[in-house]
Design a protein around this motif. Structure first.
Motif, PDB file in Angstrom:
ATOM      1  N   GLU A 175     -17.624-114.254  58.032  1.00  0.00           N
ATOM      2  CA  GLU A 175     -17.293-114.198  59.469  1.00  0.00           C
ATOM      3  C   GLU A 175     -15.873-113.651  59.636  1.00  0.00           C
ATOM      4  N   PRO A 176     -15.644-112.806  60.631  1.00  0.00           N
ATOM      5  CA  PRO A 176     -14.266-112.381  60.888  1.00  0.00           C
ATOM      6  C   PRO A 176     -13.418-113.601  61.287  1.00  0.00           C
ATOM      7  N   SER A 177     -12.223-113.697  60.738  1.00  0.00           N
ATOM      8  CA  SER A 177     -11.385-114.858  61.054  1.00  0.00           C
ATOM      9  C   SER A 177      -9.913-114.445  61.116  1.00  0.00           C
ATOM     10  N   ASP A 178      -9.028-115.441  61.183  1.00  0.00           N
ATOM     11  CA  ASP A 178      -7.598-115.185  61.377  1.00  0.00           C
ATOM     12  C   ASP A 178      -7.016-114.181  60.394  1.00  0.00           C
ATOM     13  N   VAL A 179      -7.408-114.330  59.131  1.00  0.00           N
ATOM     14  CA  VAL A 179      -6.809-113.492  58.092  1.00  0.00           C
ATOM     15  C   VAL A 179      -7.157-112.007  58.291  1.00  0.00           C
ATOM     16  N   HIS A 180      -8.226-111.747  59.054  1.00  0.00           N
ATOM     17  CA  HIS A 180      -8.649-110.357  59.295  1.00  0.00           C
ATOM     18  C   HIS A 180      -8.049-109.779  60.564  1.00  0.00           C
ATOM     19  N   LYS A 181      -7.324-110.613  61.312  1.00  0.00           N
ATOM     20  CA  LYS A 181      -6.922-110.208  62.675  1.00  0.00           C
ATOM     21  C   LYS A 181      -5.788-109.197  62.728  1.00  0.00           C
ATOM     22  N   THR A 182      -4.786-109.379  61.873  1.00  0.00           N
ATOM     23  CA  THR A 182      -3.659-108.437  61.879  1.00  0.00           C
ATOM     24  C   THR A 182      -3.377-108.000  60.448  1.00  0.00           C
ATOM     25  N   LEU A 183      -2.702-106.884  60.353  1.00  0.00           N
ATOM     26  CA  LEU A 183      -2.366-106.376  59.024  1.00  0.00           C
ATOM     27  C   LEU A 183      -1.425-107.358  58.312  1.00  0.00           C
ATOM     28  N   ALA A 184      -0.501-107.942  59.078  1.00  0.00           N
ATOM     29  CA  ALA A 184       0.452-108.887  58.472  1.00  0.00           C
ATOM     30  C   ALA A 184      -0.301-110.089  57.878  1.00  0.00           C
ATOM     31  N   ASN A 193      -4.520-114.703  47.617  1.00  0.00           N
ATOM     32  CA  ASN A 193      -5.903-114.694  47.137  1.00  0.00           C
ATOM     33  C   ASN A 193      -6.857-115.339  48.128  1.00  0.00           C
ATOM     34  N   ASP A 194      -6.671-115.066  49.394  1.00  0.00           N
ATOM     35  CA  ASP A 194      -7.499-115.704  50.427  1.00  0.00           C
ATOM     36  C   ASP A 194      -8.975-115.378  50.185  1.00  0.00           C
ATOM     37  N   GLU A 195      -9.811-116.404  50.171  1.00  0.00           N
ATOM     38  CA  GLU A 195     -11.215-116.147  49.805  1.00  0.00           C
ATOM     39  C   GLU A 195     -12.015-115.463  50.921  1.00  0.00           C
ATOM     40  N   ARG A 196     -11.407-115.351  52.112  1.00  0.00           N
ATOM     41  CA  ARG A 196     -12.099-114.619  53.186  1.00  0.00           C
ATOM     42  C   ARG A 196     -11.891-113.107  53.046  1.00  0.00           C
ATOM     43  N   ILE A 197     -11.066-112.710  52.076  1.00  0.00           N
ATOM     44  CA  ILE A 197     -10.901-111.280  51.764  1.00  0.00           C
ATOM     45  C   ILE A 197     -11.831-110.957  50.591  1.00  0.00           C
ATOM     46  N   ALA A 198     -12.785-110.052  50.848  1.00  0.00           N
ATOM     47  CA  ALA A 198     -13.763-109.704  49.807  1.00  0.00           C
ATOM     48  C   ALA A 198     -13.277-108.464  49.054  1.00  0.00           C
ATOM     49  N   PRO A 199     -13.789-108.241  47.826  1.00  0.00           N
ATOM     50  CA  PRO A 199     -13.384-107.054  47.069  1.00  0.00           C
ATOM     51  C   PRO A 199     -13.500-105.741  47.858  1.00  0.00           C
ATOM     52  N   SER A 200     -14.555-105.590  48.660  1.00  0.00           N
ATOM     53  CA  SER A 200     -14.704-104.314  49.396  1.00  0.00           C
ATOM     54  C   SER A 200     -13.502-104.073  50.309  1.00  0.00           C
ATOM     55  N   MET A 201     -12.928-105.144  50.842  1.00  0.00           N
ATOM     56  CA  MET A 201     -11.757-104.986  51.724  1.00  0.00           C
ATOM     57  C   MET A 201     -10.537-104.535  50.916  1.00  0.00           C
ATOM     58  N   ILE A 202     -10.499-104.963  49.665  1.00  0.00           N
ATOM     59  CA  ILE A 202      -9.355-104.574  48.821  1.00  0.00           C
ATOM     60  C   ILE A 202      -9.433-103.078  48.508  1.00  0.00           C
ATOM     61  N   TYR A 203     -10.640-102.586  48.260  1.00  0.00           N
ATOM     62  CA  TYR A 203     -10.799-101.134  48.059  1.00  0.00           C
ATOM     63  C   TYR A 203     -10.385-100.380  49.331  1.00  0.00           C
ATOM     64  N   ALA A 204     -10.837-100.870  50.473  1.00  0.00           N
ATOM     65  CA  ALA A 204     -10.529-100.175  51.731  1.00  0.00           C
ATOM     66  C   ALA A 204      -9.019-100.170  51.959  1.00  0.00           C
ATOM     67  N   TYR A 205      -8.401-101.304  51.708  1.00  0.00           N
ATOM     68  CA  TYR A 205      -6.947-101.418  51.886  1.00  0.00           C
ATOM     69  C   TYR A 205      -6.240-100.408  50.971  1.00  0.00           C
ATOM     70  N   ALA A 206      -6.655-100.373  49.710  1.00  0.00           N
ATOM     71  CA  ALA A 206      -6.019 -99.468  48.744  1.00  0.00           C
ATOM     72  C   ALA A 206      -6.210 -98.015  49.174  1.00  0.00           C
ATOM     73  N   ALA A 207      -7.414 -97.690  49.618  1.00  0.00           N
ATOM     74  CA  ALA A 207      -7.693 -96.306  50.040  1.00  0.00           C
ATOM     75  C   ALA A 207      -6.749 -95.911  51.175  1.00  0.00           C
ATOM     76  N   LEU A 208      -6.681 -96.743  52.191  1.00  0.00           N
ATOM     77  CA  LEU A 208      -5.883 -96.383  53.364  1.00  0.00           C
ATOM     78  C   LEU A 208      -4.402 -96.308  53.024  1.00  0.00           C
ATOM     79  N   LYS A 209      -3.956 -97.229  52.162  1.00  0.00           N
ATOM     80  CA  LYS A 209      -2.561 -97.187  51.717  1.00  0.00           C
ATOM     81  C   LYS A 209      -2.265 -95.869  51.008  1.00  0.00           C
ATOM     82  N   ALA A 210      -3.284 -95.354  50.299  1.00  0.00           N
ATOM     83  CA  ALA A 210      -3.097 -94.112  49.546  1.00  0.00           C
ATOM     84  C   ALA A 210      -3.425 -92.880  50.404  1.00  0.00           C
TER      85      ALA A 210
END
Ligand SMILES: NC(=O)c1ccc[n+]([C@@H]2O[C@H](COP(=O)([O-])OP(=O)(O)OC[C@H]3O[C@@H](n4cnc5c(N)ncnc54)[C@H](O)[C@@H]3O)[C@@H](O)[C@H]2O)c1
Length: 436
Positions: A175-184, A193-210
């Motif tokens: 479910e979308p929750s607080d940790v997903h609400k803002t970039l900060a 290591n928040d468990e509401r962040i899934a591996p797919s989000m880490i790939y997306a984050y890395a891609a956009l950062k790059a």
């Protein structure tokens, strides 16, 4: 109309894919086969589609790929990550979608695509256990390792541009929750290591950062959270998602707009699938199935708009089942029983038995998304690319509006976006001028 400057697609385009499985190997092998003249890119709008410009009497219908100068297939370079070490050839053989003689003809090219160790956690895909996995001190560290992978991939192959398309397994429902609400909040979550962040989000984050555009082929939340949308705007990178529209849902979004346009009622739509590939095995886990189910169910509700047509669709019973059945492999069978009603409420039934090849339908979508996202980046487009809804079961969209699921409206939106970018008149299909 104002024309948007689109930088020319010079040099090589890297396509990075989390998940070297059935869909991605069918895509990569397909592009290699087309390059060698062994097959045709059937199902790909970018390769086979045309676009009408101006009036019907103008006779201008160029190929889409020429009209918006997309990167050529010969300029694409592939890479990816997986939790198994199999190279693209071995993975394609195991996936069993394409036949051996075709794969053997491009073995050298496929063997060259060796997956990098994945960011993976068994809590998010319970049915899979692989050892080819990165270790890190926290989620943030793993994101940094992915960014380094992207940098090395760029450098090794001398790439001008890179895009990333998620073709890895469906994760559990989140479910979308607080940790997903803002970039900060999200970045804090990476550290913790928040468990509401899934591996797919880490790939997306890395891609956009790059600075790498990202499309999500699975129904996971991934880029469909405010934090990632914020990052894509901040870094000026386009994103798209989610869940490739293939098979049964593709049929639904073809048929349902037809029923609605003729004011034909629907009282029930029962959809069942048997499939035996790894995707089917992952979806056998109720938590992964829940993610898929939510994606599949939303389609009819949005197309049929029961709040506007309560008498036609207010009591629609919609059920979707997926059953893992190994003998079928990737060649799944999807049955639909549709209970419809017509004039004076008289009932009728439609039965569809779609003997479909999921990855054959998905591969051209991966190709089109890679090319269109690259073009969007060259055109300076960032954030959610709603005009790519055409390719998705659950199109991501701006807050405050509903998703557009009707395949024909989606296609019009896509083509009008291309016309808009090139300063051509949008096509409204009004056509009164022919009768003046
Ligand atoms: N085939 C279709 O028509 C279709 C349609 C819509 C969506 N999808 C989605 O596309 C995805 C791929 O489908 P598929 O049939 O190729 O599945 P697949 O199981 O053959 O391939 C997925 C691959 O991802 C790998 N993987 C899992 N988690 C990973 C991670 N964190 N990092 C890197 N690799 C990881 C698995 O090991 C596997 O090799 C699935 O999520 C599926 O639901 C497929």
């Amino acid at each position: 109309m104002a024309k948007v400057d689109i930088a020319e697609p010079k040099g090589k385009l890297g396509v990075l894919i989390p998940g070297i499985g059935a869909v991605s190997t069918t895509f990569i092998a397909g592009v290699e086969a087309v390059r060698k003249g062994l097959a045709e890119p059937v199902g790909s709008l970018t390769q086979m589609g045309t676009i009408r410009l101006g009036k019907r009497t103008d006779n201008r219908s160029p190929m889409i790929k020429d009209f918006v100068s997309l990167a050529g297939l010969e300029d694409m370079v592939f890479g990816g990550w997986d939790i198994f070490e199999d190279d693209c050839y071995e993975a394609a053989v195991k996936a069993g979608v394409l036949e051996r003689p075709l794969l053997d003809g491009i073995e050298k090219e496929l063997r060259a695509v060796k997956p990098m160790p994945a960011v993976f956690d068994n809590r998010y895909v319970k049915k899979l256990h692989g050892e080819h996995v990165k270790k890190g001190k926290n989620w943030r560290d793993l994101a940094d390792q992915l960014i380094e992978d992207i940098r090395r991939f760029r450098e090794t192959h001398g790439l001008e541009r890179v895009v990333m398309i998620w073709c890895a397994s469906t994760e559990i429902y989140i479910e979308p929750s607080d940790v997903h609400k803002t970039l900060a909040a999200f970045e804090k979550g990476l550290e913790a290591n928040d468990e509401r962040i899934a591996p797919s989000m880490i790939y997306a984050y890395a891609a956009l950062k790059a600075g790498v555009p990202f499309a999500n082929g699975a129904p996971n939340l991934t880029v469909d959270i405010p934090a990632i949308v914020e990052l894509s705007q901040e870094t000026g990178v386009p994103i798209a998602g989610k869940d490739f529209k293939t098979g049964q849902t593709l049929m639904k979004t073809i048929l349902a707009p037809g029923f609605k346009s003729r004011m034909i009622g629907v009282s029930g739509w029962f959809s069942t699938n048997i499939l035996g590939n790894r995707d089917g095995e992952v979806l056998d886990d109720p938590e992964s199935f829940k993610t898929k189910e939510a994606s599949k169910l939303s389609v009819l509700e949005h197309i049929l708009q029961p709040h506007l047509y309560p008498g036609l669709y207010g009591d629609l019973y919609h059920k979707v089942r997926i059953n893992y059945y190994p003998p079928r492999g990737d060649n799944k069978e999807g049955w639909d029983n549709i209970d419809i009603f017509g004039w004076l409420g008289y009932p009728m039934q439609i039965k569809i038995d779609f003997l479909c090849r999921d990855s054959i339908l998905a591969a051209p979508i991966v190709l089109d998304l890679a090319l269109f996202l690259d073009m969007a980046a060259r055109a300076g487009m960032s954030g959610i690319q709603e005009w790519l809804s055409f390719y998705f079961k659950s199109p991501i969209h701006a807050r405050g509006i509903y998703a557009e699921h009707d395949l024909f409206i989606q296609l019009m939106k896509l083509k009008n976006t291309l016309r808009h970018l090139k300063g051509e008149d949008l096509i409204t299909h009004l056509g009164l001028e022919y009768y003046d």
